[in-house]
Design a protein around this motif. Structure first.
Motif, PDB file in Angstrom:
ATOM      1  N   ALA A 171      45.131  -7.265 -18.218  1.00 18.37           N
ATOM      2  CA  ALA A 171      45.953  -8.199 -17.454  1.00 18.37           C
ATOM      3  C   ALA A 171      47.219  -8.568 -18.220  1.00 18.37           C
ATOM      4  O   ALA A 171      47.177  -8.791 -19.431  1.00 18.37           O
ATOM      5  CB  ALA A 171      45.154  -9.455 -17.149  1.00 18.37           C
ATOM      6  N   GLY A 172      48.321  -8.621 -17.486  1.00 18.04           N
ATOM      7  CA  GLY A 172      49.571  -9.112 -18.056  1.00 18.04           C
ATOM      8  C   GLY A 172      50.075 -10.229 -17.166  1.00 18.04           C
ATOM      9  O   GLY A 172      49.788 -10.268 -15.966  1.00 18.04           O
ATOM     10  N   PHE A 173      50.825 -11.145 -17.769  1.00 16.38           N
ATOM     11  CA  PHE A 173      51.304 -12.290 -16.998  1.00 16.38           C
ATOM     12  C   PHE A 173      52.694 -12.644 -17.479  1.00 16.38           C
ATOM     13  O   PHE A 173      52.980 -12.602 -18.672  1.00 16.38           O
ATOM     14  CB  PHE A 173      50.355 -13.471 -17.214  1.00 16.38           C
ATOM     15  N   ASP A 222      39.881  -5.352 -20.301  1.00 11.39           N
ATOM     16  CA  ASP A 222      38.751  -6.271 -20.363  1.00 11.39           C
ATOM     17  C   ASP A 222      37.618  -5.597 -19.588  1.00 11.39           C
ATOM     18  O   ASP A 222      37.704  -5.414 -18.374  1.00 11.39           O
ATOM     19  CB  ASP A 222      39.157  -7.594 -19.689  1.00 11.39           C
ATOM     20  N   LYS A 256      50.275  -3.426 -19.735  1.00 12.98           N
ATOM     21  CA  LYS A 256      50.178  -2.144 -20.437  1.00 12.98           C
ATOM     22  C   LYS A 256      50.015  -2.333 -21.945  1.00 12.98           C
ATOM     23  O   LYS A 256      49.364  -1.540 -22.613  1.00 12.98           O
ATOM     24  CB  LYS A 256      51.408  -1.284 -20.134  1.00 12.98           C
ATOM     25  N   ALA A 257      50.635  -3.400 -22.462  1.00 11.20           N
ATOM     26  CA  ALA A 257      50.566  -3.653 -23.909  1.00 11.20           C
ATOM     27  C   ALA A 257      49.258  -4.321 -24.301  1.00 11.20           C
ATOM     28  O   ALA A 257      48.891  -4.353 -25.467  1.00 11.20           O
ATOM     29  CB  ALA A 257      51.749  -4.516 -24.339  1.00 11.20           C
ATOM     30  N   SER A 258      48.559  -4.871 -23.333  1.00  9.77           N
ATOM     31  CA  SER A 258      47.336  -5.612 -23.642  1.00  9.77           C
ATOM     32  C   SER A 258      46.135  -4.667 -23.720  1.00  9.77           C
ATOM     33  O   SER A 258      46.286  -3.452 -23.668  1.00  9.77           O
ATOM     34  CB  SER A 258      47.126  -6.686 -22.571  1.00  9.77           C
ATOM     35  N   LYS A 259      44.946  -5.269 -23.858  1.00 13.23           N
ATOM     36  CA  LYS A 259      43.733  -4.445 -23.975  1.00 13.23           C
ATOM     37  C   LYS A 259      42.907  -4.599 -22.703  1.00 13.23           C
ATOM     38  O   LYS A 259      42.851  -5.679 -22.120  1.00 13.23           O
ATOM     39  CB  LYS A 259      42.884  -4.952 -25.138  1.00 13.23           C
ATOM     40  N   THR A 306      47.990 -19.135 -16.454  1.00 15.90           N
ATOM     41  CA  THR A 306      47.008 -18.291 -15.786  1.00 15.90           C
ATOM     42  C   THR A 306      45.837 -19.188 -15.399  1.00 15.90           C
ATOM     43  O   THR A 306      45.686 -20.275 -15.948  1.00 15.90           O
ATOM     44  CB  THR A 306      46.544 -17.154 -16.715  1.00 15.90           C
ATOM     45  N   SER A 312      53.416  -6.241 -19.929  1.00 11.66           N
ATOM     46  CA  SER A 312      52.451  -6.968 -20.751  1.00 11.66           C
ATOM     47  C   SER A 312      51.035  -6.435 -20.523  1.00 11.66           C
ATOM     48  O   SER A 312      50.248  -6.334 -21.452  1.00 11.66           O
ATOM     49  CB  SER A 312      52.478  -8.469 -20.431  1.00 11.66           C
TER      50      SER A 312
END
Lengths: 460, 457
Positions: free
Chosen positions: B68-70, B98, B93-96, B347, B91
């Motif tokens: 998830a990106g926000f 879940d 894409k840069a995150s991991k 969020t 964001s």
């Protein structure tokens, strides 16, 4: 930017305002939360806005809006002027401001590791490494929540007294919560990291160091016992000294609360603590979470002596209270952001060190407590304070004994300050956040101290 | 700034969702909120300030391969809307990823709410608020000359929100509120009382500032000449502000699915078990008429609902948002919450709506009359230092009064209360008929037996 702000201030003066102040901000935040190794969402946000304060007919009008549009700023000045006039209808004692020297300055942050230049992936990895260090410590660790925030940007400040300041903002913050469980026993621990220096704070507070510190705390507490309720001598650690000085004493020395009848209101110049107590509120500590160069009224920050050898010698002021007390503003006026008016807030508040070693502090205690780390604290104007303790130990015949869980201490601030009978030679500042409607980034701390007696509560 | 119409808000949201999905997001959601508020502030016996605030913004959540990106912005132009949507995707894409992520919610029918919007409130000019604040202030000062009102004020709020997601959720709601508060101390011969706080908050224009001022002043005057008391175990009447503080950091967390799933709740595995006295029935009621937390839908667009949590002492259900519900294959209870201050910037987090204790038939006088030796506690200090996992608390009761032989005898100072919230629930022996709303709690006065009090040695 400057030109637009000058115009807005000029317009306010033309309307007949006694004082006009325009603060605009361009802020950028990166933030995320991890829960048990999963990232909730990688977040970033942009906030641009203005806070306009006008003093007219002895009352304040304040308008906040999310815009930097010069036309709207001018309108907002007019709105604030009208708001002030409406409020002035019932003013008995008109607000006046202490004089300050006009300042023009540009304050630039110099950071070894500017958070803006670090990809969010790397920030997430630091948090996940911390999470891993905590879970790897012991399989009784059940949860770990890590919040991360960095805030960067620029404040633009102008007022009708000729001050114009552009000041960069840089904050890096993280909060780590962990919990452990064994059968019916639940324990939890928390820690905060905060810096105005940069992301390099994690080079010192590395994931392994912080992770181990918290994990050890929650695991050790599993076999801890409940405290005996009652009055006991105590050695108070730097972390608890900090929150005690901040909550139980500091708030009472914020001049607005002093004027509101805090127990310090008739104590200026008088002895309120034992000889060994000296305290400061200091905005000049390099890189500390509560440091800055100018406050949100454009007043330079300073190192303010509040208590010298037990005697109250100063309070924390904004321009309004400084005028009332006929003193100098101390640079304590802070606003969380453009949404808020500046109010009197602490910066880095601490008790000054003395000359005792830790061993000397505990050696004379037959039975008491060593209160090492806090979880929350609160005080009232009448001087009643409460500090929750997340990590404590018994002191038995001058030695550290068993761990104690969920204790809390309370008492009356002045009675307790008089009972401080020894002050350690060590010193540590702890970053935190303080809520007084708005949130402010602060530090508090000091050395270890010994208190002859304090009420220890807790234990179901 | 001009007011945005409902369709303008939803249009912005649709645009953002489209941009994010076009960029490559597998799912996307836009949450918009706007607010405007006016307040006047009381400080040390006079009204010296008036504040007007306007805030609005957009928050975009994008999902990519379960990550998830926000991204949010408080400036709404074509460019910033575009930027927010694109950044949310980047964001993500840069995150991991879940591993527990399932999907954003699908559309569901929303129920109507009552008494949550009053068109008169946003129209109240500052000078009328000054008048209302004066009524409260005069009532406090007129009560007794030892009273010193140190703070308080009156304010109105108009808020609107819209949510749109790529599964077709599209909703808009607006609401109003007004609040009046007084904080006061009393001073006499060198003695200062703790700050006594009273307030009245409603969603419609129906408040009683005179009562607020008088009641805050009454508490302060009766707080003078406080005495220390001995340690012991006594029955206690908790008024709503004290009970709210105690519950907010303990029980209200323990019923959240997030805490349960992560083994942070002592209520894990206790559905169907007796966890409170027979007298206790609790609903989380997101549809409560005039409730301070009542909205048609939650922060993810799930319908607000009335959820039975505790029935006659038996635990029935937990609170869920979309994520925690899908993780265990149940329905969201509509408890996704966006921040108070700038909802668009947050969020969703799991939070109670109107956490409602069913009242019983005892009048407040009755509750007091029935206590031979006990306390009545109006506030607790330090509740936020409670252990969120175990429900253990250790707080100072202030302001608080001793009850002797069925009547309030004198103010108490420095008394600490210690225990766990779960013992408190089991020891509830009576509830009043005087329901009141405060923050997330809706409850009457509550009598609890056998609370440990730590006073003088």
């Amino acid at each position: 930017m400057k030109e637009d702000l000058v115009k807005a201030v000029d317009y306010g003066q033309k309307l007949g305002a006694d004082y006009v102040e325009v603060r605009t901000q361009k802020l950028f935040k990166t933030l995320f939360t991890t829960k048990d190794g999963e990232v909730e969402a990688a977040k970033e946000g942009t906030e641009n806005g203005a806070g306009i304060r006008v003093l007219a007919k002895g009352a304040w009008g304040f308008v906040t809006l999310g815009t930097l549009d010069p036309k709207l700023l001018k309108q907002a000045v007019e709105e604030a002027f009208k708001m002030a006039k409406a409020a002035s209808f019932r003013v008995k004692t008109p607000v006046k401001l202490a004089e300050t020297k006009a300042v023009e300055d540009r304050v630039v942050t110099k950071s070894r590791k500017d958070p803006r230049e670090i990809p969010i992936k790397e920030k997430i990895n630091v948090a996940l490494a911390m999470d891993k260090a905590i879970f790897d410590y012991d399989n009784r660790v059940k949860s770990c929540t890590i919040d991360y925030l960095d805030l960067t940007g620029t404040n633009y400040f102008i007022n009708s007294d000729g001050t114009y300041i552009e000041q960069d903002k840089l904050y890096v913050w993280s909060r780590i919560l962990a919990s452990a469980r064994e059968a019916d026993v639940f324990t939890s621990g928390r820690e905060e990291i905060g810096s105005t220096a940069g992301f390099e704070v994690f080079d010192v507070e590395t994931p392994e160091i912080v992770g181990t510190r918290i994990a050890k705390r929650v695991i050790d507490q599993l076999k801890a016992k409940a405290p005996k309720g009652g009055t006991f001598p105590a050695v108070i650690g730097t972390n608890v000294v900090g929150v005690f000085i901040h909550e139980a004493f500091g708030h009472l020395a914020e001049a607005d609360l002093t004027l509101s009848g805090s127990i310090l209101s008739d104590k200026l110049g008088k002895k309120i603590a034992s000889e060994v107590v000296t305290t400061y509120d200091d905005g000049t500590v390099d890189g500390a979470f509560g440091s800055f160069k100018y406050d949100d009224e454009g007043v330079p920050t300073q190192k303010s002596l509040l208590v010298r050898n037990g005697k109250v010698v100063g309070l924390m002021h904004n321009r309004e209270t400084a005028f009332k007390f006929n003193m100098q503003p101390t640079g304590n006026a802070r606003a969380e952001d453009f949404r808020f008016e500046p109010i009197i807030r602490m910066r880095n508040t601490y008790l000054a060190s003395g000359d005792h070693t830790f061993e000397e502090l505990i050696e004379d205690i037959d039975f008491g407590y060593y209160l090492k780390s806090f979880r929350g604290g609160q005080a009232n104007l009448d001087g009643t304070f409460q500090v929750g303790i997340q990590e404590a130990y018994e002191v038995v015949e001058g030695q550290l004994g068993s761990p104690v869980r969920n204790a809390s201490i309370s008492g009356n601030t002045l009675e307790t300050l008089h009972k401080v009978d020894a002050v350690g030679r060590d010193f540590k500042l702890w970053p935190g956040r303080c809520g007084k409607v708005q949130t402010a980034f602060i530090c508090d701390g000091g050395p270890h101290i010994r208190v002859r007696e304090v009420i220890v509560g807790g234990g179901a | 700034m001009a007011e945005l119409k409902p369709e303008e808000l939803t249009n912005i949201g649709e645009k953002a969702v489209k941009i994010a999905t076009k960029k490559g997001a597998e799912e996307a959601e836009a949450f918009l909120s706007i607010s405007s508020s006016i307040s006047v502030g009381i400080e040390r016996g006079q009204i010296v300030r008036s504040v007007k605030g306007m805030d609005r913004g957009l928050g975009v959540r994008a999902l990519y391969k379960k990550a998830a990106g926000f991204s949010y912005t408080n400036i709404l132009t074509d460019k910033t809307i575009q930027d927010a949507a694109v950044k949310a995707f980047h964001s993500a894409k840069a995150s991991k990823p879940d591993k527990n992520w399932v999907s954003l919610p699908s559309p569901k029918k929303h129920s109507a709410t009552k008494s949550t919007y009053d068109k008169r409130l946003p129209a109240i000019p500052p000078d009328e608020l000054v008048e209302t604040a004066s009524v409260a202030l005069n009532a406090a000062e007129g009560y007794d000359k030892r009273v010193f009102p140190v703070g308080g004020g009156v304010g109105t709020l108009l808020a609107a929100r819209a949510i749109i997601n790529s599964y077709g959720v599209e909703a808009y709601d607006k609401g109003t509120s007004i609040g009046c508060s007084i904080e006061t101390i009393a001073r006499e011969a060198g003695e200062v009382t703790p700050v006594c706080f009273e307030f009245n908050a409603e969603r419609v224009y129906k408040i009683d500032p005179e009562w607020v001022g008088r009641e805050a002043a009454r508490q302060a005057i009766y707080s003078l000449k406080a005495k220390k008391i001995k340690s012991g175990n006594l029955p206690i009447i908790f008024t709503q502000p004290a009970f709210h503080a105690l519950l907010y950091y303990t029980l209200i967390n323990a019923v959240k699915a997030d805490y349960v799933q992560r083994e942070r709740s002592a209520l894990k595995g206790k559905i169907g078990e007796k966890i409170a006295s027979d007298l206790v029935t609790v609903h989380d009621n997101g549809l409560l008429e005039g409730g301070l937390q009542t909205w048609k839908f939650d922060g993810e667009g799930a319908p607000s609902q009335k959820t039975l949590l505790i029935e006659k002492g038996v635990l029935k259900h937990y609170l869920y948002d979309n994520y925690t519900a899908k993780k265990t294959g149940v329905e969201s209870t509509g408890n996704a919450f966006r921040g108070d201050l700038a909802p668009y910037a947050s969020t969703p987090v799991l939070e109670a709506t109107n956490f409602t204790f069913s009242p019983r038939n005892k009048s407040p006088e009755n509750l007091i009359n029935e206590i031979d030796d006990g306390l009545i506690v109006y506030g607790v200090q330090g509740a936020h230092s409670s252990n969120p996992e175990s429900g253990e608390f250790s707080v100072v009761a202030t302001p608080a009064w001793k009850i002797e032989k069925g009547s309030v005898a004198y103010a108490v100072k420095g008394a600490m209360l210690a225990g766990t919230v779960f013992d408190v629930l089991k020891n509830i022996s009576a509830l009043g008929n005087n329901t009141r709303k405060i923050g997330h709690l809706v409850a009457p006065w509550i009598r609890v037996e056998n609370v440990k009090i730590i006073g003088r040695r």
